[in-house]
Design an enzyme around this catalytic site. Structure first.
Site, PDB file in Angstrom:
ATOM      1  CB  SER A  21      -0.348   3.251  -2.253  1.00  0.00           C
ATOM      2  OG  SER A  21      -1.216   4.495  -2.107  1.00  0.00           O
ATOM      3  CE  LYS A  43      -2.562   8.786  -6.233  1.00  0.00           C
ATOM      4  NZ  LYS A  43      -1.114   9.017  -6.562  1.00  0.00           N
ATOM      5  CB  SER A  68       5.621  14.816 -10.144  1.00  0.00           C
ATOM      6  OG  SER A  68       4.787  15.814  -9.566  1.00  0.00           O
ATOM      7  CB  ILE A  71      -1.932  12.959  -3.010  1.00  0.00           C
ATOM      8  CG1 ILE A  71      -0.679  12.371  -2.775  1.00  0.00           C
ATOM      9  CG2 ILE A  71      -3.060  12.127  -2.610  1.00  0.00           C
ATOM     10  CD1 ILE A  71      -0.631  11.220  -2.303  1.00  0.00           C
ATOM     11  CB  CYS A 128       3.773  11.799  -0.690  1.00  0.00           C
ATOM     12  SG  CYS A 128       3.471  12.181  -2.402  1.00  0.00           S
TER      13      CYS A 128
HETATM   14  C1  LIG Z   1       2.474   6.471 -10.241  1.00  0.00           C
HETATM   15  C2  LIG Z   1       2.865   6.619  -9.000  1.00  0.00           C
HETATM   16  C3  LIG Z   1       2.033   7.031  -8.143  1.00  0.00           C
HETATM   17  C4  LIG Z   1       2.450   6.750  -6.711  1.00  0.00           C
HETATM   18  N1  LIG Z   1       1.424   7.196  -5.573  1.00  0.00           N
HETATM   19  C5  LIG Z   1       1.539   6.897  -4.498  1.00  0.00           C
HETATM   20  C6  LIG Z   1       0.612   7.274  -3.424  1.00  0.00           C
HETATM   21  O1  LIG Z   1      -0.382   7.884  -3.721  1.00  0.00           O
HETATM   22  N2  LIG Z   1       0.935   6.955  -2.230  1.00  0.00           N
HETATM   23  C7  LIG Z   1       2.046   6.222  -1.921  1.00  0.00           C
HETATM   24  O2  LIG Z   1       2.417   6.067  -0.577  1.00  0.00           O
HETATM   25  N3  LIG Z   1       3.001   5.982  -2.609  1.00  0.00           N
HETATM   26  C8  LIG Z   1       2.801   6.219  -3.800  1.00  0.00           C
HETATM   27  N4  LIG Z   1       3.874   5.875  -5.052  1.00  0.00           N
HETATM   28  C9  LIG Z   1       4.795   4.914  -4.514  1.00  0.00           C
HETATM   29  C10 LIG Z   1       4.597   3.521  -4.787  1.00  0.00           C
HETATM   30  O3  LIG Z   1       3.405   2.969  -3.808  1.00  0.00           O
HETATM   31  C11 LIG Z   1       5.877   2.520  -4.539  1.00  0.00           C
HETATM   32  O4  LIG Z   1       6.090   2.750  -2.978  1.00  0.00           O
HETATM   33  C12 LIG Z   1       7.038   3.130  -5.395  1.00  0.00           C
HETATM   34  O5  LIG Z   1       6.579   3.211  -6.653  1.00  0.00           O
HETATM   35  C13 LIG Z   1       8.232   1.896  -5.384  1.00  0.00           C
HETATM   36  O6  LIG Z   1       7.691   0.740  -5.842  1.00  0.00           O
HETATM   37  P1  LIG Z   1       7.936   0.308  -7.182  1.00  0.00           P
HETATM   38  O7  LIG Z   1       9.456   0.206  -7.744  1.00  0.00           O
HETATM   39  O8  LIG Z   1       7.543  -1.194  -7.148  1.00  0.00           O
HETATM   40  O9  LIG Z   1       6.943   1.004  -8.131  1.00  0.00           O
HETATM   41  C14 LIG Z   1       3.341   5.973  -6.361  1.00  0.00           C
HETATM   42  C15 LIG Z   1       4.244   5.266  -7.293  1.00  0.00           C
HETATM   43  C16 LIG Z   1       4.277   5.661  -8.669  1.00  0.00           C
HETATM   44  C17 LIG Z   1       4.872   5.065  -9.621  1.00  0.00           C
END
Ligand SMILES: Cc1cc2nc3c(=O)[nH]c(=O)nc-3n(C[C@H](O)[C@H](O)[C@H](O)COP(=O)(O)O)c2cc1C
Ligand SMILES: Cc1cc2nc3c(=O)[nH]c(=O)nc-3n(C[C@H](O)[C@H](O)[C@H](O)COP(=O)(O)OP(=O)(O)OC[C@H]3O[C@@H](n4cnc5c(N)ncnc54)[C@H](O)[C@@H]3O)c2cc1C
Ligand SMILES: Cc1cc2nc3c(=O)[nH]c(=O)nc-3n(C[C@H](O)[C@H](O)[C@H](O)COP(=O)(O)OP(=O)(O)OC[C@H]3O[C@@H](n4cnc5c(N)ncnc54)[C@H](O)[C@@H]3O)c2cc1C
Ligand SMILES: Cc1cc2nc3c(=O)[nH]c(=O)nc-3n(C[C@H](O)[C@H](O)[C@H](O)COP(=O)(O)O)c2cc1C
Ligand code: FES
Ligand code: FES
Lengths: 302, 260, 302, 260
Positions: A21, A43, A68, A71, A128
């Site tokens: 997400s 998202k 950061s 949301i 989050c």
């Molecule tokens: C730019 C960005 C925005 C994110 N926004 C959310 C979010 O809105 N809700 C959420 O549950 N996780 C959010 N995450 C976390 C990701 O869903 C994921 O759990 C985390 O990035 C780890 O996975 P990765 O190493 O493959 O990126 C976000 C991560 C990134 C990098």
């Protein structure tokens, strides 16, 4: 024929790969075959409109990134009217990630989405690090997690996936609390609270000072969390953090994950999820394994 | 918009801090507008996971070459300088909303630093439609003044101001601009690269009722509108709105810019 | 002249750079100028002899490494008879890292070393993920940390440095407990509990299944912990985790560290600590800063 | 022991899975014993922080060249294959305890796979002192048999056995070894590369009262004795002791080896 299907509670996914997400949107359609995903995860959505955090909202670290975003959302009604329909022509089931500022908000969001047939399951973002002060999250307390899950469970029959935070002493306790509260599956995990400082300007490299670390750098921590959670609960696990290729996905599956989310890798290569799916197939063929689900939790400990 | 590899034809420094890279994009058929950008994998994707946005400096439709002019700033652009002729570069693009030309009249482009890279593509486009183009280029030192010759060569009129020569104060640029607006039939004004100059251009566009556009920058992750990393605030009517620089911009009407 | 001195409680160090326990030994002498270190920190010592964990004890991950050495030690008497004397010809003060399996063992170790004039301070390793089952550590509980510090404080007047674990929900609580218990300084932090699986053999890449992650990958997490601890306590902080160069050290100092430990970087380049010290001097000169201590906690937040 | 850079003279594959690298170490004055190793930075220190230990394949004192023979196994050795002639390689060494030669009599070397790289240096040393050397090389396939020609060229007698030809069972190697021990005046026996063969060599050394040595392997971090990553258990008298492969080994008397 290689069988890539996996089950997340009552949901059957055609393969274990889905977006994380916040890193995915229908804008990817020209660059990625969305119909080849195991699920669609837009998202996180909040009840009312939110502006998100100060800029810069992202910075790069060695082997990872801090975000950061906080949301940024137009609220649940806009989500139902605009975001959900934008995915209606794609095949994969849609998992709606919801994010509340209170238990009541989670309840309201779940209640509202329970009526939407296009939502196959709910992912509860109780983790989050960018919403509340200093990275606090609901998922840091087993009690709060238990209560929150219970309240949400009461208002919807859709499968509930609790997205845990890795910023805790014992993730097993939180996982058990979520299970007792009524979760059907767990996403392990959200980002790690992190900080970076530009030594030239001496300013934090993220406008909001701290943010969440994701990317390759965190994978060994997430593999450990998956392994711990898999030992502590019977719930299906969705691994999330640092998956860059098919081997990384297999590693998480061996540790106990039934499915795997991909976030940061999509920023590196927009079609990463398709490539990773192909690499999983290659691995299975090379090792003469007919079904990926036979690998779940099969790390060899002797 | 697509993800593609392009072969590097040249990649060389054009002054102490600036480099220029030319790619062979003959395999790619795409319309590219001035003001649009590409999201580029500059180095080892492991150590530097994030791509870097660079706006089109020049897209040559006939030769099918794509050029970027870039400031060597941090790790990403440093790694880009290490790429050699014949190496492949991975890009996503073209991305974002580009500039729009005025129906008639001359253009005034006000650039600071590497902002001229972005406006250079606009100057070319306008000249190809035979519009008159004035460019004010502001920089720290005379050596940092970029693309003066190229712009002159394509028939734009270039005015340079520098900090070192003490000709680059907002007041000096204002009076120079006002003179050009009054004398040269300017109908549209464009800017990139400096907050102070953007403010000036916003005032001028308002005072003289000119079409005005601004190219903005923001730290990006996805570059395609998914992640909301690149948020910026604009004014629409009397409401403030948060938009994405990568997809709603990077070019915005100057009247919408919120410049603290 | 650039002033690199920093104070850790009553100890004045000639510069902020010291080795991280477990990654340093007098064997480095031909490859590193040990006299240029701010302090000497030998491998953690236990009361009685210990064999250490199963092999493989180290594996590589992207930008880091996992170790599960498990404190191989010949016991305190051997330490006093052989290890302490092996450093007597070097100038920097020696910080003895001690590691007990119970609060009593910490007491006994501290009591025994209190009588050794060559020991300038004690670092209490209450955070080793490799000693007890499943990565449990004393430093995961504020109560235990408070009690442990209190008991050790009662038996020695030497400066006490508590080495915290990063595997906790709120490091501030542990830091405060250590301060209340009588700690004079805090090392932030030990390694992160982590796991890696070889997808070809499906075996854990560490004999002990889990181990501690260190190296560049963890730096953004450690910088955040330093910042949080610096806000929560008045104690001097020694940063530990992922420092590879002088900029990394400055980043930790800006976040609130008074000194910085270097571990994994020494495996990459044995003289890394000397290079890092030079790079700190270069930074100070380039920024016209006369004393490194003026940078402690000076991250610019406006 | 020192940390140093050495220029790569050649780096090429010698069979499907094996590569050989030659370094110019003319700037370094050091005694290097067979069985000792160097701790090598194989790739980008960021992504691959750990060095890789490789034992000396050949150190030429006159030409001041240092050679390694390596199996391409994982990321580290894969990255080593990318290094080109003229590139610099960063090494720490020489490290550890090497082999010791018998006062008199012939040597029997029993190598499996890349273990022959380590024993090759010993064979050279022994031949340079005009001792007779027999080498049994065991490998999966005939193509995996390494350095047979070089060893023959320096006057060692080479006996090859392979899985493919079904000549490599422990029993076959035992009877071949026993024949050599009885007929060739073997006074010392050495092994590297296989646990099963190490066990055999341990038994033979015991039964025939031969000097025996074993070169071991262990995953390493520091390589110089500081970190205890490379622990292994040996038997001294009737006590078990944990020692460090990097400094107490990698060569141990075969009688001390604990081989489950
Ligand atoms: C730019 C960005 C925005 C994110 N926004 C959310 C979010 O809105 N809700 C959420 O549950 N996780 C959010 N995450 C976390 C990701 O869903 C994921 O759990 C985390 O990035 C780890 O996975 P990765 O190493 O493959 O990126 C976000 C991560 C990134 C990098
Ligand atoms: C739409 C757009 C077009 C641009 N066009 C050009 C151009 O034509 N020529 C040129 O020289 N520069 C241009 N820039 C700025 C350029 O993207 C940055 O200078 C570059 O990303 C810096 O990367 P770095 O690794 O060298 O610096 P670092 O400071 O090490 O970068 C660290 C991170 O911050 C981000 N970042 C740092 N500065 C900027 C910035 N000014 N804007 C956006 N992100 C930044 C980087 O992308 C990276 O994610 C443009 C920026 C945008 C948004
Ligand atoms: C004293 C000594 C001498 C050696 N001499 C040679 C030689 O001359 N030629 C040769 O081909 N190989 C030799 N080896 C083995 C060689 O070090 C490994 O094959 C190599 O480290 C594998 O690295 P990789 O990145 O390719 O494999 P990976 O499996 O990706 O390595 C991952 C990690 O495990 C470690 N590792 C994996 N296998 C081994 C192993 N067998 N021994 C020690 N560490 C290992 C690596 O060093 C690295 O830290 C020697 C090992 C030791 C201890
Ligand atoms: C091989 C190894 C052994 C270690 N042994 C100890 C130890 O005995 N006691 C201790 O307090 N920390 C130990 N640590 C942790 C380090 O002291 C240090 O806190 C950690 O590695 C983070 O720093 P780095 O990223 O610079 O390596 C060890 C780390 C490594 C890599
Ligand atoms: S960079 Fe992701 S939305 Fe603009
Ligand atoms: S590798 Fe560190 S002690 Fe041997």
């Amino acid at each position: 024929m290689t069988d890539l299907t996996v089950k997340i509670s009552s949901l059957t996914l055609k393969n274990p790969i889905m977006p994380a997400s916040g890193t995915f949107g229908s804008e990817l359609a020209p660059l990625l075959d969305i119909n080849r995903l195991g699920a669609i995860v837009p998202k996180s959505i909040t009840l009312s409109e939110r502006g998100g955090n100060q800029t810069p909202r992202v910075c790069e670290t060695d082997g990872g990134m801090i975000n950061s975003i906080g949301i940024q959302s137009k609220g649940i009604e806009h989500y139902i009217a605009n975001i959900l329909p934008s995915y209606q022509d794609f095949e994969p089931p849609l998992i709606a990630s919801i994010s509340g500022e209170s238990i009541e908000e989670f309840e309201n969001l779940a209640e509202r989405l329970d009526r939407e047939p296009s939502v196959a399951a709910l992912e509860l973002n109780i983790s989050c690090p960018n919403l509340r002060d200093h990275g606090q999250a609901f998922g840091m307390s087993a009690d709060t997690t238990y209560q929150l899950l219970g309240k949400v469970r009461a208002v919807t029959t859709k499968p509930l996936i609790a997205k845990l935070t890795p910023n805790v002493t014992r993730i097993q306790d939180i996982a058990e609390a979520a299970e007792r509260g009524g979760a059907d599956a767990l996403t392990v995990a959200n980002t790690f609270l992190a900080m970076a400082i530009d030594t030239e300007s001496r300013k934090p490299r993220i406008g909001n000072v701290m943010g969440g670390l994701s990317g390759a750098a965190v994978k060994p921590l997430i593999v450990r969390f998956i392994y711990q959670v898999h030992q502590a609960t019977n719930l299906p696990i969705i691994g999330s953090g640092g998956v860059m290729n098919g081997q990384d996905a297999i590693e998480m599956i061996l540790a106990g994950a039934s499915a795997v989310q991909v976030g940061t890798a999509t920023f590196i290569q927009p079609n990463a999820m398709n490539t990773i799916t192909d690499e999983i197939t290659d691995y299975l063929v090379r090792h003469h394994i007919s079904a990926v689900k036979d690998l779940i939790g099969q790390v060899n400990l002797d | 918009m697509k993800t593609f590899n392009a072969k590097i034809m040249t990649n060389q420094s054009v002054s102490t801090r600036y480099w220029q890279i030319t790619l062979d994009v003959s395999a790619i058929d795409m319309p590219v507008q001035p003001g649009q950008f590409f999201h580029i994998q500059c180095g080892d994707a492991w150590k530097n996971p994030l791509r870097r946005p660079l706006s089109v400096y020049h897209y040559n439709r006939e030769l099918r070459t794509l050029e970027f002019l870039y400031l060597v700033k941090g790790t990403g652009t440093q790694q880009l300088t290490l790429k050699k002729k014949g190496d492949m570069l991975n890009l996503i693009g073209p991305l974002g909303q580009g500039f729009t030309l005025p129906e008639q009249g001359a253009l005034l482009l006000v650039a600071r630093g590497v902002g001229v890279a972005t406006l250079h593509a606009l100057a070319r486009e306008a000249r190809s439609e035979n519009k008159r183009v004035h460019v004010i280029i502001s920089a720290r030192t005379p050596e940092d003044l970029l693309t003066v010759e190229t712009l002159t060569h394509i028939g734009a009129t270039v005015h340079t101001v520098t900090d070192e020569e003490e000709t680059s104060s907002v007041e000096s640029v204002r009076s120079l601009s006002e003179k050009l607006i009054r004398e040269e039939g300017i109908s549209a004004i464009y800017t990139c690269g400096s907050r102070r100059l953007s403010k000036l251009v916003q005032e001028l566009a308002d005072e003289y009722q000119l079409k005005g556009e601004l190219a903005t920058e923001a730290h990006m992750a996805c570059g395609i509108g998914d992640c909301y990393a690149c948020a910026c605030t604009i004014r629409k009517g009397n409401q403030l709105k948060t938009v994405r620089v990568c997809t709603d911009g990077p070019v915005f009407p100057i009247s919408q810019a919120v410049l603290q």
